[in-house]
Motif scaffolding. Structure first.
Motif, PDB file in Angstrom:
ATOM      1  N   PRO B  97      34.027  31.315  44.915  1.00 31.34           N
ATOM      2  CA  PRO B  97      33.165  31.617  44.114  1.00 31.34           C
ATOM      3  C   PRO B  97      32.303  29.787  43.425  1.00 31.34           C
ATOM      4  CG  PRO B  97      34.592  32.425  43.075  1.00 31.34           C
ATOM      5  CD  PRO B  97      34.876  31.587  44.522  1.00 31.34           C
ATOM      6  N   ILE B 101      28.432  28.401  44.061  1.00 28.88           N
ATOM      7  CA  ILE B 101      27.550  28.567  43.564  1.00 28.88           C
ATOM      8  C   ILE B 101      26.917  27.117  43.259  1.00 28.88           C
ATOM      9  CG2 ILE B 101      27.216  28.483  40.080  1.00 28.88           C
ATOM     10  CD1 ILE B 101      27.353  31.486  40.761  1.00 28.88           C
ATOM     11  N   GLN B 165      27.098  39.261  33.480  1.00 23.15           N
ATOM     12  CA  GLN B 165      27.658  38.439  34.354  1.00 23.15           C
ATOM     13  C   GLN B 165      28.183  38.535  35.078  1.00 23.15           C
ATOM     14  OE1 GLN B 165      30.320  38.293  30.928  1.00 23.15           O
ATOM     15  NE2 GLN B 165      29.931  36.319  29.544  1.00 23.15           N
ATOM     16  N   TYR B 167      30.366  38.149  39.581  1.00 22.57           N
ATOM     17  CA  TYR B 167      30.412  37.578  40.343  1.00 22.57           C
ATOM     18  C   TYR B 167      31.123  37.996  41.807  1.00 22.57           C
ATOM     19  CZ  TYR B 167      31.346  34.227  44.009  1.00 22.57           C
ATOM     20  OH  TYR B 167      31.344  33.988  45.738  1.00 22.57           O
ATOM     21  N   LYS B 168      30.311  37.847  42.403  1.00 22.77           N
ATOM     22  CA  LYS B 168      30.320  38.961  43.627  1.00 22.77           C
ATOM     23  C   LYS B 168      30.613  38.274  45.083  1.00 22.77           C
ATOM     24  CE  LYS B 168      29.424  43.823  43.359  1.00 22.77           C
ATOM     25  NZ  LYS B 168      28.693  44.951  43.742  1.00 22.77           N
ATOM     26  N   PHE B 177      25.716  39.250  45.783  1.00 20.75           N
ATOM     27  CA  PHE B 177      26.114  37.836  45.301  1.00 20.75           C
ATOM     28  C   PHE B 177      24.770  37.371  44.430  1.00 20.75           C
ATOM     29  CE2 PHE B 177      25.153  33.952  47.403  1.00 20.75           C
ATOM     30  CZ  PHE B 177      26.661  33.311  46.310  1.00 20.75           C
ATOM     31  N   ARG B 180      23.370  37.805  40.981  1.00 19.98           N
ATOM     32  CA  ARG B 180      24.682  37.853  40.421  1.00 19.98           C
ATOM     33  C   ARG B 180      24.268  35.813  39.746  1.00 19.98           C
ATOM     34  NH1 ARG B 180      25.928  41.946  41.216  1.00 19.98           N
ATOM     35  NH2 ARG B 180      27.348  43.187  40.324  1.00 19.98           N
ATOM     36  N   ALA B 181      24.081  35.545  41.062  1.00 18.47           N
ATOM     37  CA  ALA B 181      24.011  33.910  41.569  1.00 18.47           C
ATOM     38  C   ALA B 181      23.110  33.101  40.636  1.00 18.47           C
ATOM     39  CB  ALA B 181      24.846  33.179  43.247  1.00 18.47           C
ATOM     40  N   GLU B 258      31.105  28.600  33.808  1.00 15.90           N
ATOM     41  CA  GLU B 258      31.652  29.627  34.579  1.00 15.90           C
ATOM     42  C   GLU B 258      32.298  30.243  33.257  1.00 15.90           C
ATOM     43  OE1 GLU B 258      34.815  28.115  37.128  1.00 15.90           O
ATOM     44  OE2 GLU B 258      33.122  27.301  38.319  1.00 15.90           O
ATOM     45  N   ILE B 263      32.576  33.683  35.703  1.00 15.80           N
ATOM     46  CA  ILE B 263      33.179  33.934  37.525  1.00 15.80           C
ATOM     47  C   ILE B 263      34.399  33.252  37.314  1.00 15.80           C
ATOM     48  CG2 ILE B 263      31.929  32.598  39.381  1.00 15.80           C
ATOM     49  CD1 ILE B 263      29.323  32.032  38.021  1.00 15.80           C
TER      50      ILE B 263
END
Lengths: 542, 313
Positions: B97, B101, B165, B167-168, B177, B180-181, B258, B263
């Protein structure tokens, strides 16, 4: 002959409300195949005039405010930006002073020339390539394929200037503006470049506007000369007329300030005291390296000389000759690889930092660029006092001494409280000399100390050095590439080439009657050597 | 270039060795008995002795170091004191992750910041320049969590374009992904956009005063070509440095972001391990981030030689 450029009553001012005019109503014309020299000292407006012609005045700081610049009848000041871009390189071109910085360092030089063709023509890649190669051959470069694929830093200064010329002339423009194109080059290279420009000009019938401060160059290449001073046109005349019988006082002054190549009469020995003795000095660079061994260069090889109190020894030579290396070894700014440097009878060649301390005082240096050698953040007095205070002189005493020294170098005592940027180049060099003198040295090392100055200022600084020497009896080691300067200030001269001294002796003999072929070649290449500028007449055949 | 590359990789070995020694001593030099720290307050002397024995704390220091190094070279970073999972697994889970990111953040920053900087330098001292510089000051001075929460409020809560919020992993569901990013990356990018835009502007301003830029104009080139072909590449070296170090900093942890976006990254793992005194994890993290710093620096140096032919090591 057709008129190529006609500048009429051009005025350029600082781009601000009520901005001062830096070029005030100047006019000049150049015809096909003609070389016109525009001469003047720094700040005269000669470069501004050329940049205005190219439409390259720095945006937001200078702008033309009146007059006209006609290129083959078309008024450039009235042109759009796009039209100006079209004209550049096709009808008018420019080459600049510093071949070291005028080429893009991250682009191959061949590509930089090709770019001109791509921007202005519809030639195919193959045609472009052929044209570039042809142009590189025309400017006299060897092995053109290799050179075209080189980056600027892989070429010498002379080669780079040839590339600039190739780039400027590849589309056969009507007008070539050359802004001090040989000032940064060695004399022998300068001679070749001047010859090349002349040759190409004759071949293509180009009109050349040649900007220079060097009267020697003027006497060699100009058909007509324009003299500028502080934004005004002082006078213009065919070159012979101007050199023989200048009309204006300013021109007379300018010509009189050019140092003569004829060596001055040798002075009698002021003292027998030996200040500096250099024996078998060697400085090696390179040769080390992890995994790959870098090639070794001998920057100085077996250099020997002796310097007595009150005398001036000149070390002359071209770039890379090792003259600055010798100066830096003497100052112990770099460590010599072998040999002896005796100051006041003690060998300092291998002394440690602390061991050097008592001798540092005796050796002082004046550097080339007065704009960068003084700390801009501290006052002139602080700069001058720093050395003596470090050696234990009380501040009040050092301050008083600083003011005395400023007076000695011809500046007012009040200058002490001011900062370097408030002074002109010549004044700053005076300050640099005062700073060096504050340590009461036995030896002053001047590394190209007058090279960055205009001739009239140069003459004053040289006079100052001679006067200081007379008064204080110091010895001067004078490093210069300029034979004219060497002829006027040095008692003795050492000529260096590739790290070796090829000839050494008193100035009158070495420059008046050179024995070594290299010294002769140097003298041969000195521009304007047949002309005695101060006498307004050719050098009498003696 | 290959010789240089090999030489630089070799030069990285002593650096990593120094880091390893430091990391090793971290546990040994902490005040008090490491075994006591690990065992906690309620341990009996027998338990302590057992821990000392399993950790090899009774051996001489250099023997301990060598066997520890040996294990690490085989990929064995020990076991977490808290979760009892192998450290390597813990770190691996959290690494991806963070790396994803960081990559998105840096790419986004470069794409936005470099043109901004070029524009500002080209239109120096005009309103364009002033606007870019204002943004840049804002990017520096607004704390990341404020930007994070503002972005969440606007895009996730009010506009409902993206989830608040979470994370994938990109491998399974790239759309999930990416969506969410984008907010965390934008949040993190704010400061890097500010930094890179400023750096580009300053570096380009220097270059635009160079003689070769005047030469390029004297050749009658179009302004776009003068800027991008002649000026930008010459201005790129300092910008590259900022981008590289920026990336390395992003890897070593962005705790606040994070936390704001929930995350599961390295930053939070670091903070959690420090609070829990989970020494094996802390050691692994320090080794990992130093390794990344060394690698990134190597890549930056290599990029210099590509950007500027004068640079040869």
């Amino acid at each position: 002959m057709a008129e190529v450029l006609n500048v009429e009553n051009l005025r350029v001012a600082v781009d601000a409300p009520g901005g001062a005019e830096v070029v005030r109503g100047i006019s000049l014309t150049i015809s096909e195949g003609e070389t016109v020299c525009l001469v003047g000292e720094s700040g005269s407006g000669k470069s501004v005039t050329s940049l205005a012609t190219m439409g390259l005045l720095p945006k937001g700081s200078l702008k033309p405010v009146g007059g006209a610049i006609r290129l083959e009848g078309e008024d450039l000041l009235a042109c759009s930006a796009a039209r100006l871009r079209d004209l550049r390189a096709t009808r008018m071109s420019m080459i600049f002073q510093e071949p070291m910085t005028a080429l893009n360092p991250v682009m191959k030089v061949g590509d930089q020339i090709t770019e001109v063709l791509k921007a202005h023509t519809k030639l195919s890649n193959a045609e472009c390539h052929a044209k570039v190669m042809d142009m590189l051959t025309q400017v006299g470069l060897p092995d053109v394929a290799r050179i075209a694929g080189s980056y600027p830093h892989q070429l010498s200064g002379g080669q780079r200037q040839r590339i600039m010329i190739a780039m400027a002339l590849v589309l056969e423009p009507k007008l070539l503006i050359a802004d001090e194109p040989t000032t940064a080059l060695d004399v022998t290279t300068q001679k070749q470049i001047l010859f090349l420009i002349k040759e190409l000009q004759e071949k293509h019938g180009t009109a050349v506007l040649f900007i220079t401060h060097d009267m020697g160059v003027v006497s060699e290449i100009a058909h007509r000369v324009y003299v500028m001073n502080r934004g005004d046109m002082v006078e213009s005349a065919p070159v012979d007329t101007l050199l023989r019988s200048p009309r204006e006082e300013y021109t007379r002054k300018l010509l009189s300030a050019v140092p003569s190549l004829t060596p001055r009469a040798a002075r009698s020995f002021a003292s027998d005291r030996t200040v500096l003795q250099v024996t078998e000095l060697v400085k090696r660079y390179g040769g080390g390296g992890f995994l790959s061994k870098s090639p070794e260069t001998l920057a100085a090889n077996d250099v020997n000389f002796t310097l007595r109190a009150g005398r001036t020894l000149g070390i002359v030579g071209e770039s890379g000759s090792g003259k600055s290396t010798v100066a830096r070894c003497v100052m112990r700014l770099i460590d010599p690889s072998a040999g002896g440097i005796r100051v006041a009878g003690h060998d300092i060649a291998t002394l440690s930092r602390t061991g050097m301390k008592p001798y540092r005082k005796k050796l002082q240096m004046v550097f080339q660029d007065p704009y960068r050698s003084l700390n801009p953040r501290i006052t002139v007095a602080e700069s001058i006092m720093e050395g003596p205070v470090n050696y234990g002189t009380p501040r009040a005493k050092a301050r008083a001494r600083a003011e005395e020294l400023l007076e000695l170098v011809g500046l007012p005592r009040t200058a002490a409280a001011r900062y370097p940027h408030q002074f002109s180049g010549g004044q700053r060099q005076r300050i640099a000399i005062a700073r060096a003198l504050a340590m009461e040295p036995d030896l002053l090392v001047a590394d190209e100390a007058v090279s960055a100055l205009d001739v009239s200022v140069q003459a004053q600084v040289l006079d100052l050095l001679a006067e200081v020497q007379e008064r204080m009896g110091i010895a001067i080691l004078f490093i210069t590439h300029d034979l004219r300067v060497a002829a006027q200030i040095c008692d003795d001269v050492a000529v260096m080439r590739r790290g070796e001294v090829v000839e050494i002796g008193d100035t009158a003999t070495v420059l008046g009657n050179p024995r070594h072929e290299y010294t002769r070649a140097l003298l041969e290449a000195a521009p304007g050597r047949h002309w005695d500028f101060a006498a307004f007449a050719p050098v009498s055949a003696a | 270039m290959p010789v240089y590359f090999v030489r630089r990789v070799l030069a990285a070995i002593p650096v990593m060795l120094v880091v390893a020694v430091f990391v090793f001593l971290l546990l040994r030099l902490t005040p008090g008995d490491p075994a006591a720290i690990i065992a906690g307050d309620m341990a009996t002397p027998a338990q302590l002795e057992r821990i000392r024995d399993t950790l090899g704390l009774n051996d001489p220091l250099h023997v301990q170091f060598l066997s520890w190094m040996g294990r690490i070279l085989q990929g064995d970073f020990g076991t977490s004191l808290i979760s009892n999972k192998p450290v390597i697994e813990l770190v691996e889970d959290r690494m991806w992750p963070t790396i994803w990111i960081a990559l998105i953040t840096i790419t986004l920053s470069v794409i936005i910041a470099v043109p901004m900087g070029v524009l500002a330098a080209w239109r120096h001292r005009t309103w364009v320049d002033h606007i870019v510089m204002t943004f840049s000051v804002l990017g520096f001075s607004i704390p990341v969590f404020v930007i994070g929460y503002l972005l969440i409020k606007l895009f996730a809560i009010d506009l409902r374009w993206v989830p608040v919020q979470g994370y994938k992993a990109p491998s399974g569901d790239f759309g999930g992904f990416a969506i969410r990013a984008v907010l965390p990356a934008l949040t993190l990018a704010s400061i890097y956009i500010a930094l890179i835009a400023r750096m580009t502007r300053a570096s380009l301003l220097d270059v635009l005063n160079e003689d070769y830029v005047r030469t390029a104009r004297a050749k009658g080139l179009a302004e776009r070509r003068v800027l991008f072909r002649h000026a930008l590449r010459n201005a790129a070296v300092p910008v590259m440095t900022v981008i590289g170090t920026g990336f390395a900093l992003l890897i070593s942890g962005v705790v606040v972001t994070e936390s704001v976006f929930n995350i599961p990254g390295l930053g939070r793992l670091t903070v959690d391990s420090i609070f829990a005194r989970d020494y094996p994890v802390i050691q692994a993290l320090i080794l990992l981030t130093s390794g990344i710093y060394v690698a990134v620096n190597l890549l930056i140096d290599l990029s210099y030689t590509l950007l500027d032919p004068r640079i040869r090591y």
